[in-house]
Design a protein around this motif. Sequence first.
Motif, PDB file in Angstrom:
ATOM      1  N   TYR A  20      -2.048   0.766   0.378  1.00 52.47           N
ATOM      2  CA  TYR A  20      -0.677   0.972  -0.097  1.00 52.47           C
ATOM      3  C   TYR A  20      -0.376   2.466  -0.199  1.00 52.47           C
ATOM      4  N   GLU A  21      -1.286   3.211  -0.788  1.00 55.39           N
ATOM      5  CA  GLU A  21      -1.095   4.658  -0.928  1.00 55.39           C
ATOM      6  C   GLU A  21      -1.019   5.334   0.443  1.00 55.39           C
ATOM      7  N   SER A  22      -1.855   4.888   1.385  1.00 58.75           N
ATOM      8  CA  SER A  22      -1.902   5.534   2.702  1.00 58.75           C
ATOM      9  C   SER A  22      -0.609   5.334   3.494  1.00 58.75           C
ATOM     10  N   TRP A  23       0.119   4.280   3.197  1.00 53.30           N
ATOM     11  CA  TRP A  23       1.380   4.023   3.906  1.00 53.30           C
ATOM     12  C   TRP A  23       2.484   4.958   3.450  1.00 53.30           C
ATOM     13  N   GLY A  24       2.300   5.614   2.330  1.00 50.73           N
ATOM     14  CA  GLY A  24       3.338   6.489   1.804  1.00 50.73           C
ATOM     15  C   GLY A  24       4.517   5.713   1.243  1.00 50.73           C
ATOM     16  N   LEU A  25       4.278   4.483   0.832  1.00 52.60           N
ATOM     17  CA  LEU A  25       5.354   3.643   0.304  1.00 52.60           C
ATOM     18  C   LEU A  25       5.464   3.748  -1.210  1.00 52.60           C
ATOM     19  N   CYS A  26       4.636   4.537  -1.800  1.00 50.88           N
ATOM     20  CA  CYS A  26       4.582   4.640  -3.254  1.00 50.88           C
ATOM     21  C   CYS A  26       5.699   5.552  -3.740  1.00 50.88           C
TER      22      CYS A  26
END
Length: 133
Positions: A20-26
Amino acid sequence: MTIDEASKQYCIPIKILKEYESWGLCGAVKKVMGAWQYDDTDIERLSTIMSLHDIGFTSQEVETYMRLLLEQEGTDRARLRMLDEKRRAALDDIHFREKQLERLDYLRHELRKRTEEAEKTGNPIKITRRNDS
């Protein structure tokens, strides 16, 4: 809430949190002293991600779905199409499994019938081995 706290409290594997963090969706996730901090919005999104994983979405499909979700405007149809495809695939799998069960039940029925007939006549079922030599 840190990644470890979120993982423990909501039973979300660290792997999914890191993905989730790696997708930059945070959107609201902030890095504080080297650790990500999750808020309620992030936890809601992670719940959606867990549901998508549970219903068979690949990581790539989850990322696509979540990016569409965050865009919001005009993405409902695309997300619905993705869910419909997964539903169709699940139904196809269910129908395939039902056919397998029918075949299995047929073989069980035939074997039981043979066994009962053999018991009634007193002739045990003989299993013969084929000799290929």
